[in-house]
Every structure is written in C-alpha cells, then in structure tokens.
Design a protein around this motif. Structure first.
Motif, PDB file in Angstrom:
ATOM      1  N   PRO A 123      57.522  11.011  55.505  1.00  0.00           N
ATOM      2  CA  PRO A 123      58.938  11.331  55.677  1.00  0.00           C
ATOM      3  C   PRO A 123      59.682  10.129  56.239  1.00  0.00           C
ATOM      4  O   PRO A 123      59.227   9.482  57.174  1.00  0.00           O
ATOM      5  CB  PRO A 123      58.918  12.498  56.673  1.00  0.00           C
ATOM      6  N   GLY A 124      60.831   9.819  55.649  1.00  0.00           N
ATOM      7  CA  GLY A 124      61.574   8.637  56.068  1.00  0.00           C
ATOM      8  C   GLY A 124      62.313   8.839  57.367  1.00  0.00           C
ATOM      9  O   GLY A 124      62.326   9.930  57.957  1.00  0.00           O
TER      10      GLY A 124
ATOM     11  N   THR B  16      62.541  21.132  58.734  1.00  0.00           N
ATOM     12  CA  THR B  16      62.846  22.345  59.481  1.00  0.00           C
ATOM     13  C   THR B  16      62.740  22.124  60.969  1.00  0.00           C
ATOM     14  O   THR B  16      63.679  22.358  61.707  1.00  0.00           O
ATOM     15  CB  THR B  16      61.890  23.479  59.069  1.00  0.00           C
ATOM     16  N   VAL B  17      61.580  21.658  61.438  1.00  0.00           N
ATOM     17  CA  VAL B  17      61.343  21.477  62.865  1.00  0.00           C
ATOM     18  C   VAL B  17      60.682  20.143  63.074  1.00  0.00           C
ATOM     19  O   VAL B  17      59.848  19.745  62.284  1.00  0.00           O
ATOM     20  CB  VAL B  17      60.425  22.595  63.424  1.00  0.00           C
ATOM     21  N   ALA B  18      61.059  19.406  64.105  1.00  0.00           N
ATOM     22  CA  ALA B  18      60.415  18.131  64.411  1.00  0.00           C
ATOM     23  C   ALA B  18      60.049  18.099  65.870  1.00  0.00           C
ATOM     24  O   ALA B  18      60.794  18.548  66.716  1.00  0.00           O
ATOM     25  CB  ALA B  18      61.330  16.956  64.090  1.00  0.00           C
TER      26      ALA B  18
ATOM     27  N   LEU C  85      51.756  27.009  57.957  1.00  0.00           N
ATOM     28  CA  LEU C  85      52.027  26.460  56.623  1.00  0.00           C
ATOM     29  C   LEU C  85      50.747  26.143  55.853  1.00  0.00           C
ATOM     30  O   LEU C  85      50.811  25.676  54.714  1.00  0.00           O
ATOM     31  CB  LEU C  85      52.878  25.191  56.743  1.00  0.00           C
ATOM     32  N   ALA C  86      49.601  26.375  56.470  1.00  0.00           N
ATOM     33  CA  ALA C  86      48.312  26.104  55.823  1.00  0.00           C
ATOM     34  C   ALA C  86      47.968  27.279  54.915  1.00  0.00           C
ATOM     35  O   ALA C  86      47.183  28.159  55.261  1.00  0.00           O
ATOM     36  CB  ALA C  86      47.230  25.885  56.875  1.00  0.00           C
TER      37      ALA C  86
ATOM     38  N   ALA D  55      57.466  19.331  55.281  1.00  0.00           N
ATOM     39  CA  ALA D  55      58.057  20.630  55.572  1.00  0.00           C
ATOM     40  C   ALA D  55      58.438  20.764  57.043  1.00  0.00           C
ATOM     41  O   ALA D  55      59.436  21.407  57.383  1.00  0.00           O
ATOM     42  CB  ALA D  55      57.088  21.746  55.175  1.00  0.00           C
ATOM     43  N   LEU D  56      57.647  20.133  57.917  1.00  0.00           N
ATOM     44  CA  LEU D  56      57.925  20.210  59.349  1.00  0.00           C
ATOM     45  C   LEU D  56      58.806  19.064  59.838  1.00  0.00           C
ATOM     46  O   LEU D  56      59.266  19.087  60.974  1.00  0.00           O
ATOM     47  CB  LEU D  56      56.603  20.202  60.135  1.00  0.00           C
TER      48      LEU D  56
END
Length: 280
Positions: A70-71, A259-261, A205-206, A218-219
């Motif tokens: 992710p950038g 969504t969440v970081a 998410l697994a 996704a996260l």
C-alpha cells in the motif's frame, strides 16, 4: 666474608603459540548490484524491477513503489489522518510540479516529522518487495522523478541493509515462505490462548481467499508488517501453513482500499529517521 650463592638461572619462557588469523568474513552479497552501481554513480532516475520501482536522486533513494505494498496515500488516508479529498487535492495541485509532499506540509495538512515517518514506512515497505529476487530484467530510466517530491532521501546501502534484515526476520519467526503468498486460513485459538486486537482484525479477514498482501491493502497497513503478523500467527498455530508453495500471484487490489490503520512500528521508523540524520 662468605660469597653469596649465585641465583638459579631463569629458564626462558616457552614461545607463545601463534593464533592463526581469523579469516575475513565473506562479503555480503548485494541485494541489487545495479542499485549499488547507480548509487556510486550518483544517478538520478527510476530503477524498474519485477516487483516494484525505486526512484533515485543523486544516488539516494527518494521513493519506492510496489504493487504489493500500500502506498503512502493509503497509509495516510486509511486511518482518517488525511481525508481522501485532501490527498487528491494535493496531487492535483502539486503533482505536476513534483511537490506533493511539500504541499501537504505547507498547507498545514501534515507536520514535517509526520510526513517523514509515513514516507519512510512506505519507502522501506515498497523497497522490500521491489528488491525481492526476480528473474526478469532490471532497467533504469535516467532523469525520471516521482511526483511526491523530496521528503527524506535514504542511502541505497541503508535500504539494502534493511531489506536483508527484514528477510532474515521473517525466517526467524517462521521459516515457511509459502505463508506469504498463500490465501490466509484462520484456525481457532487453543484454550487460554490470547489474541490481540490487531491480530483479531487480521484474522477476521482470513477467509481462505485473501492473501497477506490483500489483507494489508484491506486494512491499510504496511504489507511487510502484515507478512510478519501472518508468520507470527502461523507460528502460534492461529493460521495454517501450506504444505506446498503457492504458485498463484497476489490478486490485484484497488489503489484506494482502506478501512483501518495501526502502525505498530512507528518507534522503529523514528529510530530509522534519527539514524539517517546522524549519518548525514
């Protein structure tokens, strides 16, 4: 007067055995010989590899991108630190001048240190994948610059060193590389086995379809940190370890999935920045 008896002769000391010199350690193989050469030439441009691109200015790495990582846009917007509209405005207004980073700071959207830490995180994350072993050709386009603009140049040697450290860390945690590319399959915890909130978000998410890279997107988390989390979960028996390496490449993901970081290594990034400042 009685003459004194002569003192007994002192036997000569036995010769000290010579310790054979320690053979020098073999030189560490370069992650990318071409990168080393370009750094020595103080080249400016883009180094294109199978799994990503490194941008150099005067031989130092100023940015990195990889489809697997992710950038900086995702890392900044995922947790709501920077609204998506604010990021897009910065790209629209300063991208053509290659001054997006400067615009974010001068417009008050981010502090200098905050931008540097996030940029370092994105740079080292993408470089880890860009410098992964690959069989395809490596190309360099002289004079190419990235639209993010100057933030914190990093010596090529520091990026190579960190890339090797990360590879070794993954193998120390759980030496099964197939975990990195296979769909993540969660397993139930053993009685009394604790699961942290960060681990729980990943395990939710697994679903047996998403790979670790897809979960990272996704996260909105750095991809390397997600690989490390998955290997730790596999070592703890909370994620299945595939019997055979997965040959399927990671599925493509949209550029704005977030969504969440929660970056657990922000202290590490601060130490990396401080170390880079000390070496200047």
């Amino acid at each position: 007067m009685t003459a004194e008896a002569p003192l007994p002769a002192i036997p000569p000391e036995p010769p000290t055995p010579q310790t054979p010199p320690t053979p020098p350690s073999p030189p560490t193989a370069s992650v990318s010989p071409m990168l080393v050469r370009l750094a020595g030439e103080r080249a400016t441009g883009a180094l294109l590899r199978d799994h990503g691109t490194l941008y150099l200015t005067d031989g130092r790495i100023v940015h990195a991108e990889s489809p697997a990582a992710p950038g900086i846009d995702v890392l900044l917007t995922a947790g709501g630190r920077l609204p998506r509209a604010g990021w897009e405005e910065a790209v629209d207004r300063a991208g053509a001048r290659r001054e997006v980073g400067r615009f974010l700071v001068e417009s008050g959207r981010l502090g200098d240190g905050e931008l540097e830490i996030c940029h370092l995180g994105a740079l080292f994350d993408a470089a880890f994948f860009a410098l992964a072993p690959g069989s395809g050709p490596t190309r360099f386009r002289y004079g190419v610059a990235h639209w993010i603009g100057p933030v914190r140049p990093v010596p090529a040697a520091a990026v190579e060193r960190e890339t090797r450290r990360r590879r070794e860390l993954l193998d120390r945690v759980w030496p099964y590389p197939a975990v990195d590319t296979a769909p993540v399959v969660a397993r139930g915890p053993a009685p009394g086995q604790a699961v942290t909130r960060r681990q729980r978000a990943l395990l939710e998410l697994a679903d047996g379809v998403r790979t670790p890279v897809a979960i990272a997107w996704a996260l909105g988390r750095p991809a390397f940190h997600t690989l490390l989390d998955v290997r730790r979960l596999a070592a703890a028996g909370l994620v299945e370890t595939p019997d055979e390496p997965s040959a399927a490449p990671p599925a493509p993901v949209p550029s704005w999935v977030a969504t969440v970081a929660a970056d657990p290594d922000i202290a590490l990034l601060r130490r990396l920045r401080d170390a880079l400042e000390a070496s200047l």
